[in-house]
Design a protein around this motif. Structure first.
Motif, mmCIF file in Angstrom:
data_model
loop_
_atom_site.group_PDB
_atom_site.id
_atom_site.type_symbol
_atom_site.label_atom_id
_atom_site.label_comp_id
_atom_site.label_asym_id
_atom_site.label_seq_id
_atom_site.Cartn_x
_atom_site.Cartn_y
_atom_site.Cartn_z
ATOM 1 N N ASP A 1 0.833 -1.204 0.000
ATOM 2 C CA ASP A 1 0.000 0.000 0.000
ATOM 3 C C ASP A 1 0.867 1.253 0.000
ATOM 4 O OD1 ASP A 1 -2.240 1.675 0.268
ATOM 5 O OD2 ASP A 1 -2.149 1.584 2.448
ATOM 6 N N LYS A 2 1.850 1.290 0.881
ATOM 7 C CA LYS A 2 2.673 2.491 1.027
ATOM 8 C C LYS A 2 3.641 2.650 -0.147
ATOM 9 C CE LYS A 2 2.214 2.329 6.030
ATOM 10 N NZ LYS A 2 0.994 1.508 5.891
ATOM 11 N N LEU A 3 4.182 1.548 -0.617
ATOM 12 C CA LEU A 3 5.099 1.638 -1.759
ATOM 13 C C LEU A 3 4.373 2.061 -3.025
ATOM 14 C CD1 LEU A 3 7.347 -1.483 -1.102
ATOM 15 C CD2 LEU A 3 8.016 0.928 -0.925
ATOM 16 N N ASP A 4 3.126 1.609 -3.197
ATOM 17 C CA ASP A 4 2.349 2.054 -4.355
ATOM 18 C C ASP A 4 2.093 3.558 -4.283
ATOM 19 O OD1 ASP A 4 0.420 1.474 -6.716
ATOM 20 O OD2 ASP A 4 -0.796 2.597 -5.274
ATOM 21 N N THR A 5 1.766 4.051 -3.098
ATOM 22 C CA THR A 5 1.550 5.491 -2.930
ATOM 23 C C THR A 5 2.803 6.269 -3.301
ATOM 24 O OG1 THR A 5 -0.078 5.150 -1.173
ATOM 25 C CG2 THR A 5 1.003 7.296 -1.254
ATOM 26 N N LEU A 6 3.947 5.846 -2.757
ATOM 27 C CA LEU A 6 5.195 6.570 -2.985
ATOM 28 C C LEU A 6 5.617 6.544 -4.449
ATOM 29 C CD1 LEU A 6 6.967 5.288 0.212
ATOM 30 C CD2 LEU A 6 6.778 7.708 -0.375
ATOM 31 N N THR A 7 5.639 5.370 -5.032
ATOM 32 C CA THR A 7 6.124 5.270 -6.410
ATOM 33 C C THR A 7 5.158 5.913 -7.393
ATOM 34 O OG1 THR A 7 5.165 3.068 -6.524
ATOM 35 C CG2 THR A 7 7.496 3.201 -5.993
ATOM 36 N N GLY A 8 3.862 5.812 -7.093
ATOM 37 C CA GLY A 8 2.878 6.428 -7.974
ATOM 38 C C GLY A 8 3.037 7.932 -8.040
ATOM 39 N N PHE A 9 3.097 8.567 -6.888
ATOM 40 C CA PHE A 9 3.207 10.028 -6.879
ATOM 41 C C PHE A 9 4.596 10.474 -7.336
ATOM 42 C CE2 PHE A 9 -0.551 9.698 -4.090
ATOM 43 C CZ PHE A 9 -1.374 10.577 -4.765
ATOM 44 N N TRP A 10 5.609 9.648 -7.097
ATOM 45 C CA TRP A 10 6.938 9.972 -7.614
ATOM 46 C C TRP A 10 6.923 9.965 -9.141
ATOM 47 C CZ3 TRP A 10 8.828 11.284 -3.147
ATOM 48 C CH2 TRP A 10 10.146 11.723 -3.053
ATOM 49 N N ALA A 11 6.214 8.981 -9.697
ATOM 50 C CA ALA A 11 6.184 8.832 -11.152
ATOM 51 C C ALA A 11 5.510 10.012 -11.843
ATOM 52 C CB ALA A 11 5.472 7.532 -11.525
ATOM 53 N N ILE A 12 4.524 10.633 -11.162
ATOM 54 C CA ILE A 12 3.838 11.779 -11.783
ATOM 55 C C ILE A 12 4.399 13.102 -11.266
ATOM 56 C CG2 ILE A 12 1.732 10.452 -12.174
ATOM 57 C CD1 ILE A 12 0.479 11.870 -9.764
ATOM 58 N N ASP A 13 5.565 13.007 -10.602
ATOM 59 C CA ASP A 13 6.301 14.191 -10.142
ATOM 60 C C ASP A 13 5.504 15.019 -9.134
ATOM 61 O OD1 ASP A 13 8.649 15.633 -10.077
ATOM 62 O OD2 ASP A 13 7.981 17.068 -11.580
ATOM 63 N N GLU A 14 4.820 14.334 -8.248
ATOM 64 C CA GLU A 14 4.128 15.008 -7.138
ATOM 65 C C GLU A 14 4.892 14.706 -5.852
ATOM 66 O OE1 GLU A 14 1.720 17.052 -7.036
ATOM 67 O OE2 GLU A 14 0.561 16.859 -8.875
ATOM 68 N N LYS A 15 6.088 15.276 -5.758
ATOM 69 C CA LYS A 15 6.969 14.992 -4.623
ATOM 70 C C LYS A 15 6.817 16.062 -3.547
ATOM 71 C CE LYS A 15 10.255 13.234 -8.044
ATOM 72 N NZ LYS A 15 11.585 13.432 -8.668
ATOM 73 N N PRO A 16 7.167 15.731 -2.291
ATOM 74 C CA PRO A 16 7.127 16.755 -1.242
ATOM 75 C C PRO A 16 8.111 17.877 -1.546
ATOM 76 C CG PRO A 16 7.354 14.554 -0.303
ATOM 77 C CD PRO A 16 7.573 14.423 -1.766
ATOM 78 N N THR A 17 7.701 19.106 -1.261
ATOM 79 C CA THR A 17 8.581 20.260 -1.444
ATOM 80 C C THR A 17 8.523 21.112 -0.194
ATOM 81 O OG1 THR A 17 6.770 21.479 -2.507
ATOM 82 C CG2 THR A 17 8.307 20.320 -3.946
ATOM 83 N N GLY A 18 9.675 21.321 0.433
ATOM 84 C CA GLY A 18 9.702 22.137 1.639
ATOM 85 C C GLY A 18 8.793 21.553 2.707
ATOM 86 N N SER A 19 7.920 22.392 3.221
ATOM 87 C CA SER A 19 6.986 21.937 4.257
ATOM 88 C C SER A 19 5.714 21.343 3.667
ATOM 89 C CB SER A 19 6.616 23.113 5.175
ATOM 90 O OG SER A 19 5.958 24.129 4.422
#
Length: 684
Positions: free
Chosen positions: A456-474
Motif C-alpha cells: 500500500d505504502k510503496l504504491d503510494t510513494l512510487t505512484g506520486f513519484w512517477a507523476i512528479d508530485e513529490k514533497p517540497t519544503g513543508s
C-alpha cells in the motif's frame, strides 16, 4: 508593583479555539508591554467558553525614562545640515550642547523620553491586541467595526496595588473597560465587581464558573471514573474528547446514562465513534467483556432533578443516532455475507478516482495486489493469502458505515471480512495495512498484514513519484514522508530483508526513491542518537537499499565511535588516508599492494603488519555473516598499533624502498577500515 487583570467576556468561544486564544492573548499582551518598557514577574492565561483571562504579576508602575545622546554636525557646519539634525531630534538650537572633539566643536542632542504610566501603556496594548487578534474565524455584529470570534460584551481591565484597584481607562467600539464580570449564564448571571485576580477567581467559583480548563478536565474525569467504578465499569480514555468537553462547560456536571439494549451488540468502536463525534459522550465499557454499555455526558449546570431531564433528552437523541448506525451496520453485513461478498464493494471503487493521473481506487487495488504477492516471500507470507487480503483491504471504503464515519476505515473492513468468512489473517490485514500512520503508531507484525501494508505504502510513494508530485519544503499534500517512514518502520521492526531498488525496478514505473528513503531514515535514526554522517558512511557501502542491513551497519559504527579506541582509530585512519592520497597525487601511482613485512625496520611497523593480519582474519568472516559489531570491534582493535606506528615511523623516508613499503602499509590500513564503512565521510 501593580498586578494586571484582563478579562474579555463574550458569547461562546468554540472549544477548539480556546487554548490557542489564551496563549495568543498572553503572548501579545506581554510582548507589547515589554516592548513599551514594562517588565513583569509572571503571567498566566485562562479560558472558559465565555471568557479569555490574563493575570500579570509584578508589573512596573511606569516605563523607565529613556535618555539618548545623538552626535550631530560640527558647529560651523552648513545651516541646512544643522536644521536637518534639529528636525530629526525634535529639538531647538538652544537645546543642543556643544562639545570639543579632535576635529572641532560638535553639536550633541540629549533627548529624554519620559516614562509613561502603566495604565496608558496597558490601554494601548490591549486595544491593539483586541483589534488585531488572530482568530481563525471572526465576525462583526451590530453597527460596529470590531471583529471578534463571537460578540464581545465586556472588557474587564484593572491594575491592583497596595493602595487599591483602578480600572484602566479604555473604550472600544462602545465597550468601556470596568472591574465588572459575570458568573454562570444560568446559575449565577448577576454581574459583580472584583479587586484582584484572587478575588476574581474566588468570586467566579462562587458564581459557578471554574476558570481553569485543566481543573474542569480533572473534575470531569474524576467524576466520570467514580460514577463508572460504582457500577463496576470503566470509562474509555479519550484525551482529545476530554479537552474538548472541558471547553464546552464552565461548571461541569457529570451524568451517566444507559444505552438502549437494541444497540449493545454494535461493535464497540462504532458506539464509541458515534457517541464521541455526534454527542460528545464518553463511552463506558464492561471491563470483562469489552462491550460498551453506558455513556457519560457533561452538563453545564446543576438542576433540581439532578440531571434526569438532561439525561432523558440525551438518551432520546442518542437512540436516534445509534438507530442510523445500526441500520448501516446491518445493511453492510448483508452485503458482506451475500454471494458477491466484498467484491460488490471493490467493483464500486472503479467509479472512485484515486488521482486523475493514477486511476481509480480499483486500479490502485490491482497494483497493490500484484505487489503484495511479490513481497509475500520476502516477509514470510503466503502469496495467495497476501494477494487475497490486498484485494479486499479497501472494500469497506464503499460501505455505508465508513461513508458515515471515515475514521473507521480498515476496522470495519476487519469486521466485514470476518462476516464474509474470510481467513483471520486476511481480516486482520484489512485493519492493519494502514499502519503505522505515525511515529507512535503500532507496527503490524503478522506476515500478511506486513505484505499488504508495504504494498500500500510503496504504491503510494512510487505512484506520486512517477507523476512528479513529490514533497517540497513543508508541503506534503499526499503524506509521502509519512508513507516512507511507515515503510522504514515496517522493515526495521520486523527485521525484513527487502531490496527496495529491485522492487522499484520490477514492479513500478521508473522511480528513483532511494535518496528520499535515505533522508527519511536519517530523520528516524536521529532519535537513536545516530549522526547523519555515520549514516552517510554506511550509505556508501554495497546493499544500501536493504534498510535492515544498512541500519545494522550504522548502529555498529555509531557504537564504535562512542568508544575511545573507535574515535582515535578514525583519526589515525584519516591521517593515513591523507598522507596516502597526497603521495598518490604527487607520484601519479596507486599504492594499493605490495606492503612487505621484510622491509619493516621499526618494531612498530612489524607490530602493525601483524595487527592488520589479525584484523583482516576477523573482519572478513564477520562481514560475511553480517556481524558488523564484531567487524568494527576488530577494526577498533587496530588503534594501539596505528598510534604506535605514527609515533615511531616517518612514512616519507629518504629510502624510496622504505617509503613505498610504508605507503603500501597505509593502503592496507585504508583497505581494512573501508571494508566496514566509508570512514572518509565522517565529520571532523
Amino acid at each position: 508593583m501593580p498586578d494586571l487583570l484582563i478579562e474579555l467576556f463574550s458569547e461562546e468561544i468554540p472549544a477548539r479555539m480556546q487554548t490557542r486564544a489564551a496563549e495568543d492573548l498572553k503572548s501579545r499582551i506581554t510582548n507589547g508591554l515589554v516592548e513599551a518598557g514594562l517588565t513583569y514577574a509572571g503571567a498566566a492565561a485562562f479560558s472558559t467558553p465565555r471568557r479569555l483571562t490574563l493575570a500579570v504579576e509584578g508589573l512596573l508602575a511606569q516605563s523607565p525614562t529613556l535618555r539618548e545622546e545623538r552626535k550631530g554636525p560640527r558647529v560651523d557646519a552648513p545651516e541646512k545640515a544643522i536644521d536637518g539634525f534639529l528636525r530629526g531630534a525634535g529639538l531647538t538650537r538652544e537645546q543642543l550642547e556643544e562639545r570639543d572633539e579632535k576635529k572641532g566643536r560638535v553639536f550633541y542632542a540629549v533627548i529624554e523620553k519620559p516614562g509613561r504610566p502603566a495604565a496608558d501603556i496597558v490601554a494601548q496594548v490591549l486595544e491593539e491586541t483586541i483589534r488585531g487578534f488572530p482568530w481563525p474565524k471572526s465576525m462583526r455584529w451590530g453597527d460596529g467595526a470590531l471583529r471578534w470570534v463571537r460578540p464581545l460584551h465586556r472588557i474587564l481591565c484593572t491594575l491592583t496595588t497596595e493602595a487599591g484597584t483602578a480600572v484602566v481607562p479604555l473604550s472600544l467600539d462602545g465597550i468601556t473597560a470596568s472591574d465588572v464580570t459575570e458568573g454562570h449564564r444560568f446559575m449565577a448571571p448577576a454581574p459583580f465587581s472584583v479587586t484582584s485576580f484572587e478575588d476574581y477567581a474566588a468570586k467566579l467559583k462562587r458564581a459557578n464558573v471554574v476558570l481553569s480548563a485543566g481543573e474542569r478536565g480533572e473534575t470531569i474525569w474524576n467524576d466520570a471514573t467514580n460514577l463508572a467504578f460504582a457500577s463496576g465499569l470503566d470509562v474509555v480514555e479519550d484525551k482529545g474528547l476530554l479537552a474538548e468537553v472541558a471547553g464546552l462547560v464552565e461548571w461541569p456536571v457529570v451524568l451517566m446514562g444507559d444505552i438502549g439494549a437494541a444497540f449493545l451488540d454494535l461493535p464497540p468502536e462504532v458506539l464509541q465513534t458515534s457517541m464521541r463525534e455526534h454527542q460528545k459522550f464518553f463511552s463506558v465499557k464492561n471491563p470483562g467483556t469489552g462491550r460498551i454499555e453506558k455513556f457519560v455526558t457533561v452538563a453545564n449546570r446543576e438542576t433540581a432533578d439532578n440531571g434526569a431531564t438532561i439525561l432523558a433528552g440525551n438518551q432520546k437523541v442518542l437512540s436516534a443516532r445509534l438507530s442510523d448506525a445500526k441500520f448501516f451496520w446491518e445493511n453492510d453485513l448483508r452485503v458482506a455475507k451475500s454471494a458477491a461478498g466484498l467484491t460488490a464493494w471493490t467493483d464500486q471503487l472503479a467509479n472512485v478516482t484515486f488521482h486523475n493521473k493514477l486511476g481509480s481506487q480499483k486500479d490502485r487495488i490491482e497494483r497493490i495486489a500484484v505487489l503484495a504477492r511479490a513481497l509475500a516471500p520476502m516477509v514470510g507470507a503466503d502469496a495467495d493469502r497476501a494477494e487475497q487480503a490486498a484485494r479486499v483491504a479497501k472494500a469497506d471504503l464503499s460501505s455505508q458505515m465508513v461513508y458515515e464515519f471515515p475514521e473507521l476505515q480498515g476496522l470495519m473492513g476487519r469486521y466485514y471480512s470476518a462476516a464474509a468468512g474470510l481467513p483471520a489473517d486476511v481480516a486482520a490485514a484489512c485493519q492493519e495495512h494502514y499502519s503505522p500512520l505515525g511515529p507512535s503508531d503500532d507496527v503490524p507484525t503478522a506476515a500478511v498484514s506486513i505484505a499488504v501494508a508495504l504494498a500500500d505504502k510503496l504504491d503510494t510513494l512510487t505512484g506520486f513519484w512517477a507523476i512528479d508530485e513529490k514533497p517540497t519544503g513543508s508541503k506534503d499534500p499526499y503524506a509521502l514522508r509519512r508513507a516512507a517512514l511507515g515503510v522504514i518502520r515496517l522493515i526495521l521492526k520486523n527485521a525484513l530483508r527487502v531490496p527496495l531498488t529491485k522492487i522499484f525496478a520490477e514492479n513500478f514505473w521508473s522511480a528513483d526513491l532511494m535518496s528520499f528513503f535515505h533522508d527519511r531514515l536519517k530523520v528516524y535514526l536521529k532519535d537513536e542518537g545516530i549522526r547523519h554522517d555515520v549514516i552517510d558512511a554506511c550509505l556508501a557501502m554495497p546493499g544500501n537499499d536493504d534498510l535492515t542491513l544498512l541500519v545494522a551497519r550504522a548502529r555498529a559504527l555509531s557504537d564504535t565511535l562512542k568508544t575511545e579506541d573507535g574515535t582515535n582509530l578514525v583519526q589515525g585512519f584519516k591521517r593515513a588516508n591523507n598522507i596516502l592520497t597526497q603521495a598518490e597525487e604527487k607520484d601519479g601511482v596507486e599504492y594499493s599492494y605490495g606492503a612487505d613485512p621484510q622491509y619493516a625496520e621499526d618494531p612498530a611497523e612489524t607490530a602493525l603488519f601483524a595487527a592488520l593480519d589479525t584484523a583482516e582474519a576477523r573482519i572478513r568472516p564477520a562481514l560475511a555473516d553480517e556481524g558488523f559489531a564484531a567487524a568494527m570491534q576488530a577494526m577498533a582493535a587496530l588503534r594501539p598499533e596505528v598510534d604506535a606506528f605514527f609515533e615511531a615511523v616517518q612514512v616519507n623516508a629518504e629510502s624510496e624502498i622504505l617509503r613505498r613499503n610504508r605507503l603500501n602499509l597505509l593502503s592496507r590500513i585504508r583497505t581494512v577500515c573501508l571494508q566496514v564503512a566509508d570512514l572518509t565521510r565522517l565529520d571532523g
